[in-house]
Design an enzyme around this catalytic site. Structure first.
Site, PDB file in Angstrom:
ATOM      1  N   THR A  28      39.159  47.079  48.746  1.00 33.79           N
ATOM      2  CA  THR A  28      38.446  45.838  48.395  1.00 33.79           C
ATOM      3  C   THR A  28      38.241  44.970  49.633  1.00 33.79           C
ATOM      4  OG1 THR A  28      40.510  44.737  47.778  1.00 33.79           O
ATOM      5  CG2 THR A  28      39.261  45.752  45.988  1.00 33.79           C
ATOM      6  N   ARG A  36      38.467  47.170  38.245  1.00 31.87           N
ATOM      7  CA  ARG A  36      38.527  46.124  37.234  1.00 31.87           C
ATOM      8  C   ARG A  36      37.870  44.812  37.627  1.00 31.87           C
ATOM      9  NH1 ARG A  36      42.147  49.565  36.357  1.00 31.87           N
ATOM     10  NH2 ARG A  36      42.729  50.043  34.231  1.00 31.87           N
ATOM     11  N   GLN A 101      43.403  58.083  45.451  1.00 32.88           N
ATOM     12  CA  GLN A 101      42.510  58.158  44.293  1.00 32.88           C
ATOM     13  C   GLN A 101      41.107  57.751  44.708  1.00 32.88           C
ATOM     14  OE1 GLN A 101      45.333  55.479  41.842  1.00 32.88           O
ATOM     15  NE2 GLN A 101      44.322  56.725  40.322  1.00 32.88           N
ATOM     16  N   ILE A 103      37.456  57.541  46.680  1.00 28.33           N
ATOM     17  CA  ILE A 103      36.424  58.540  46.937  1.00 28.33           C
ATOM     18  C   ILE A 103      35.535  58.095  48.092  1.00 28.33           C
ATOM     19  CG2 ILE A 103      36.430  59.385  44.553  1.00 28.33           C
ATOM     20  CD1 ILE A 103      34.127  57.539  43.912  1.00 28.33           C
ATOM     21  N   ASP A 104      36.001  57.067  48.833  1.00 27.21           N
ATOM     22  CA  ASP A 104      35.130  56.438  49.833  1.00 27.21           C
ATOM     23  C   ASP A 104      35.281  56.986  51.250  1.00 27.21           C
ATOM     24  OD1 ASP A 104      37.557  55.262  50.687  1.00 27.21           O
ATOM     25  OD2 ASP A 104      37.201  53.445  49.514  1.00 27.21           O
ATOM     26  N   HIS A 121      40.534  62.477  43.532  1.00 27.64           N
ATOM     27  CA  HIS A 121      39.299  62.306  42.767  1.00 27.64           C
ATOM     28  C   HIS A 121      38.061  62.672  43.575  1.00 27.64           C
ATOM     29  CE1 HIS A 121      41.570  59.248  39.996  1.00 27.64           C
ATOM     30  NE2 HIS A 121      41.963  60.480  39.834  1.00 27.64           N
ATOM     31  N   CYS A 132      28.729  77.235  43.590  1.00 27.97           N
ATOM     32  CA  CYS A 132      29.186  77.973  44.784  1.00 27.97           C
ATOM     33  C   CYS A 132      29.829  77.045  45.809  1.00 27.97           C
ATOM     34  CB  CYS A 132      28.035  78.753  45.413  1.00 27.97           C
ATOM     35  SG  CYS A 132      26.891  77.708  46.350  1.00 27.97           S
ATOM     36  N   CYS A 157      22.080  79.130  45.191  1.00 24.99           N
ATOM     37  CA  CYS A 157      22.340  79.768  43.882  1.00 24.99           C
ATOM     38  C   CYS A 157      21.698  79.014  42.723  1.00 24.99           C
ATOM     39  CB  CYS A 157      23.841  79.898  43.654  1.00 24.99           C
ATOM     40  SG  CYS A 157      24.643  78.362  43.162  1.00 24.99           S
ATOM     41  N   SER A 195      46.837  50.240  43.508  1.00 20.42           N
ATOM     42  CA  SER A 195      46.526  50.989  42.289  1.00 20.42           C
ATOM     43  C   SER A 195      47.236  50.321  41.130  1.00 20.42           C
ATOM     44  CB  SER A 195      46.982  52.441  42.391  1.00 20.42           C
ATOM     45  OG  SER A 195      46.825  53.077  41.142  1.00 20.42           O
TER      46      SER A 195
HETATM   47  P1  NAD Z   1      42.303  49.891  39.810  1.00 20.65           P
HETATM   48  O1  NAD Z   1      41.021  49.146  39.965  1.00 20.65           O
HETATM   49  O2  NAD Z   1      42.742  50.285  38.458  1.00 20.65           O
HETATM   50  O3  NAD Z   1      43.473  49.062  40.474  1.00 20.65           O
HETATM   51  C1  NAD Z   1      43.317  48.448  41.728  1.00 20.65           C
HETATM   52  C2  NAD Z   1      44.477  47.491  41.892  1.00 20.65           C
HETATM   53  O4  NAD Z   1      44.434  47.000  43.234  1.00 20.65           O
HETATM   54  C3  NAD Z   1      44.403  46.299  40.961  1.00 20.65           C
HETATM   55  O5  NAD Z   1      45.618  46.183  40.264  1.00 20.65           O
HETATM   56  C4  NAD Z   1      44.189  45.086  41.913  1.00 20.65           C
HETATM   57  O6  NAD Z   1      44.922  43.963  41.515  1.00 20.65           O
HETATM   58  C5  NAD Z   1      44.724  45.611  43.226  1.00 20.65           C
HETATM   59  N1  NAD Z   1      44.081  45.068  44.415  1.00 20.65           N
HETATM   60  C6  NAD Z   1      42.742  44.921  44.652  1.00 20.65           C
HETATM   61  N2  NAD Z   1      42.530  44.471  45.898  1.00 20.65           N
HETATM   62  C7  NAD Z   1      43.760  44.305  46.469  1.00 20.65           C
HETATM   63  C8  NAD Z   1      44.201  43.883  47.743  1.00 20.65           C
HETATM   64  N3  NAD Z   1      43.354  43.551  48.709  1.00 20.65           N
HETATM   65  N4  NAD Z   1      45.548  43.833  47.966  1.00 20.65           N
HETATM   66  C9  NAD Z   1      46.437  44.179  46.999  1.00 20.65           C
HETATM   67  N5  NAD Z   1      46.070  44.607  45.787  1.00 20.65           N
HETATM   68  C10 NAD Z   1      44.747  44.684  45.520  1.00 20.65           C
HETATM   69  O7  NAD Z   1      42.174  51.136  40.787  1.00 20.65           O
HETATM   70  P2  NAD Z   1      42.846  52.568  40.746  1.00 20.65           P
HETATM   71  O8  NAD Z   1      44.234  52.468  40.248  1.00 20.65           O
HETATM   72  O9  NAD Z   1      42.565  53.159  42.071  1.00 20.65           O
HETATM   73  O10 NAD Z   1      42.003  53.338  39.640  1.00 20.65           O
HETATM   74  C11 NAD Z   1      40.597  53.245  39.589  1.00 20.65           C
HETATM   75  C12 NAD Z   1      39.862  54.580  39.713  1.00 20.65           C
HETATM   76  O11 NAD Z   1      38.512  54.309  40.118  1.00 20.65           O
HETATM   77  C13 NAD Z   1      40.420  55.460  40.782  1.00 20.65           C
HETATM   78  O12 NAD Z   1      40.778  56.628  40.169  1.00 20.65           O
HETATM   79  C14 NAD Z   1      39.297  55.710  41.809  1.00 20.65           C
HETATM   80  O13 NAD Z   1      38.970  57.079  41.864  1.00 20.65           O
HETATM   81  C15 NAD Z   1      38.086  54.990  41.310  1.00 20.65           C
HETATM   82  N6  NAD Z   1      37.582  53.976  42.282  1.00 20.65           N
HETATM   83  C16 NAD Z   1      37.526  54.260  43.625  1.00 20.65           C
HETATM   84  C17 NAD Z   1      37.079  53.294  44.546  1.00 20.65           C
HETATM   85  C18 NAD Z   1      37.026  53.627  46.015  1.00 20.65           C
HETATM   86  O14 NAD Z   1      36.937  54.796  46.388  1.00 20.65           O
HETATM   87  N7  NAD Z   1      37.096  52.635  46.903  1.00 20.65           N
HETATM   88  C19 NAD Z   1      36.718  52.038  44.087  1.00 20.65           C
HETATM   89  C20 NAD Z   1      36.774  51.773  42.689  1.00 20.65           C
HETATM   90  C21 NAD Z   1      37.213  52.760  41.814  1.00 20.65           C
HETATM   91 ZN    ZN Z   2      25.319  76.976  44.842  1.00 22.23          ZN
END
Ligand code: NAD
Ligand code: ZN
Length: 249
Positions: A28, A36, A101, A103-104, A121, A132, A157, A195
């Site tokens: 973030t 969320r 988790q 994907i960035d 993920h 393939c 493919c 997370s």
């Molecule tokens: P989540 O959104 O469920 O939880 C994120 C948590 O991080 C929240 O509880 C929030 O309060 C906390 N948070 C946010 N910014 C913060 C900061 N700067 N410092 C401290 N805490 C902070 O995310 P999750 O548990 O990763 O699950 C969401 C799913 O969505 C994942 O499986 C993921 O694959 C996907 N996703 C990925 C990305 C990405 O790749 N950047 C972004 C959004 C969602």
């Molecule tokens: Zn292919």
């Protein structure tokens, strides 16, 4: 320095086998909204399940439309202080493995060698054939999509091409799950950051680490599902907290 942060600093100094586990919260501070956050693009739409992607052209079109609508945000995102600190902990030998988790691709962009990052993920910065596994870059796919609505097919493919992410309803990547489990069983310190620890099976890893005798530390702005079993919980921003604890600007 905050006492909890100082305690984390001490743990990082003695650890030689840490696992770092990250969720959307570590990105973030790079401008990528978490799951969320109100109005975030991840929550505006109902998820598209893997089966729908396979069976419906409309679902595939919508999947690509959504992906390209977040392209500018993802392309502009740079690793932040948290990602930099994680890369430094790997370089120092404090931690051996990053399980994410996300994907960035920002852990790799911060300098963590790709073979040290386990992506539970997948990765949204490129695409792959579902049959393939041939890799495809996104630029040409986007250009064709925007030109005349072409949806990508594998040139080898004719399989369906999708971003290299794990969709809702898609099987978890077995090799990544196995590697993550092995690293978790053997770590001395398990550091979970940004997370909410609600998405399983991913959230099972901190639990497993604790059962296997590791010290469990959680850094998250808000309470998580596993705060009550952790040895140290820091409800603080990740970049500043980890940066201070590890002595990294
Ligand atoms: P989540 O959104 O469920 O939880 C994120 C948590 O991080 C929240 O509880 C929030 O309060 C906390 N948070 C946010 N910014 C913060 C900061 N700067 N410092 C401290 N805490 C902070 O995310 P999750 O548990 O990763 O699950 C969401 C799913 O969505 C994942 O499986 C993921 O694959 C996907 N996703 C990925 C990305 C990405 O790749 N950047 C972004 C959004 C969602
Ligand atoms: Zn292919």
């Amino acid at each position: 320095m905050d006492r909890g942060v100082a305690k984390l600093g001490g743990l990082l100094e003695t650890s030689r086998q840490a696992v770092i586990f990250t969720g959307a919260g570590i990105s973030t501070e790079s401008g990528i909204p978490d799951f969320r956050s109100p109005g975030g693009f991840w929550t505006r739409h109902a998820p598209i399940y893997f089966d729908e992607f396979l069976t419906s052209e409309a679902a595939r079109r919508e999947t690509w439309r959504r992906r390209f609508s977040m392209d500018e945000t993802l392309k502009a995102a740079r690793p932040n202080r948290g990602h930099v600190a994680v890369a430094e902990l790997i370089r120092r030998g404090t931690a051996q493995t990053v399980i994410t988790q996300n994907i960035d691709g920002l852990h790799q962009a911060a300098g963590v060698p790709a073979d040290r990052v386990i992506e539970l993920h997948g990765n949204t910065t490129y695409a792959a054939c579902l049959d393939c596994n041939a890799r495809y870059e996104l630029e040409p796919i986007r250009a064709a999509f925007e030109r005349d609505g072409t949806l990508p097919r594998c040139t080898r493919c004719f399989g369906l091409v999708k971003t290299a992410t794990i969709s809702f309803g898609q099987q978890m990547p077995l090799e990544a799950m196995r590697e993550a489990e092995r690293a978790t069983r053997h770590c001395d310190l398990f550091l979970a950051m940004g997370s909410s620890l609600v998405v399983y099976p991913a959230a099972g890893f901190p639990r497993l680490a604790k059962e296997c005798g590791a010290t469990l530390v959680i850094i998250n702005r808000e309470p998580t599902e596993l705060d009550d079993i952790a040895d140290l919980v820091l409800h603080r921003p990740i970049g500043e907290t980890l940066g201070q604890a590890a002595g990294i600007q």
